[in-house]
Design an enzyme around this catalytic site. Structure first.
Site, PDB file in Angstrom:
ATOM      1  N   HIS A  24       0.825  -1.209   0.000  1.00  0.00           N
ATOM      2  CA  HIS A  24       0.000   0.000   0.000  1.00  0.00           C
ATOM      3  C   HIS A  24       0.861   1.262   0.000  1.00  0.00           C
ATOM      4  CE1 HIS A  24      -3.125  -2.666   2.211  1.00  0.00           C
ATOM      5  NE2 HIS A  24      -3.184  -2.829   0.903  1.00  0.00           N
TER       6      HIS A  24
ATOM      7  N   LYS B 134       5.077   5.145   8.590  1.00  0.00           N
ATOM      8  CA  LYS B 134       4.530   4.151   9.513  1.00  0.00           C
ATOM      9  C   LYS B 134       5.631   3.574  10.387  1.00  0.00           C
ATOM     10  CE  LYS B 134       0.989   2.908   6.175  1.00  0.00           C
ATOM     11  NZ  LYS B 134       0.534   1.926   5.203  1.00  0.00           N
TER      12      LYS B 134
ATOM     13  N   TYR C  98       0.576  -0.313  14.220  1.00  0.00           N
ATOM     14  CA  TYR C  98       1.420   0.717  13.628  1.00  0.00           C
ATOM     15  C   TYR C  98       0.888   2.111  13.873  1.00  0.00           C
ATOM     16  CZ  TYR C  98      -1.825   0.100   9.638  1.00  0.00           C
ATOM     17  OH  TYR C  98      -2.926  -0.023   8.839  1.00  0.00           O
TER      18      TYR C  98
ATOM     19  N   ASP D 132      -5.763  -5.605  -3.379  1.00  0.00           N
ATOM     20  CA  ASP D 132      -4.348  -5.956  -3.478  1.00  0.00           C
ATOM     21  C   ASP D 132      -4.093  -6.925  -4.626  1.00  0.00           C
ATOM     22  OD1 ASP D 132      -3.889  -4.280  -1.357  1.00  0.00           O
ATOM     23  OD2 ASP D 132      -3.716  -5.896   0.124  1.00  0.00           O
TER      24      ASP D 132
END
Length: 184
Positions: free
Chosen positions: A61, A70, A130, A169
């Site tokens: 992503h 992140k 995260y 995805d």
């Protein structure tokens, strides 16, 4: 906390000092001043937590308008975590790094803004947490194809089986598509 720059130096592996005894353990997972010294002046605005079963791959992503940095870690199980440099001006554009993150090794990975990010679950299941430097914007999330031959990511696939992917995805774009001028 130990900070280790990886093959792409802006991606940093963090290894906390863990203090344990018969009662359990204690570790510091984040300190703003140290993070800024070793990773850059970033502020986190959102925390996320997911749980996934073995063989699931989430990613790769990335965002274009409001790219998220992140700081990722695993609190149950193990994943193989990957960051791909999508920064046009970078000397490492199109290169990737991957590390195993687990509840056992307690390591964290800093993935700066401008990178595609993914993780693949190698254990029976994994909980993944995260911190993000920008808010999730559903209209600004894209997927890079996990199996793009240009990237040639060496995924540690369980029993060499294709990973389980979301529909989005599964339709990820090749790196060549990411290079299109409308996205730079």
């Amino acid at each position: 906390m130990q900070y280790e720059k990886l093959a792409i130096p802006d991606v940093v592996l963090l290894t906390p000092k863990v203090f344990g005894d018969e009662r359990g353990f204690f570790m510091e997972t984040f300190r703003q001043s140290e993070f800024e010294e070793h990773c850059g002046n970033y502020q986190f605005v959102q925390d996320n937590h997911s749980k996934s079963k073995q063989g699931i791959l989430r990613g790769l992503h990335y965002q274009l308008e409001k790219p998220q940095g992140k700081l990722v870690r695993v609190t149950q199980g193990e994943v193989y975590d990957v960051a791909v440099d999508l920064r046009k001006s970078s000397s490492t554009f199109g290169q990737w790094v991957g590390v195993y993150l687990s509840a056992e090794n307690k390591q964290m990975l800093w993935v700066p803004p401008g990178f595609a990010h993914a993780f693949y679950v190698t254990s029976k299941e994994a909980e993944f947490q995260y911190k993000c430097t920008d808010y999730y914007n559903p209209g600004d999330e894209y997927s890079l194809l996990w199996s793009d031959p240009t990237l040639n990511i060496d995924w540690p696939l369980v029993q060499h089986q294709a990973p389980y992917l979301s529909a989005k995805d599964d339709q990820g774009q090749a790196l060549e598509w990411v290079k299109a001028p409308k996205f730079l």
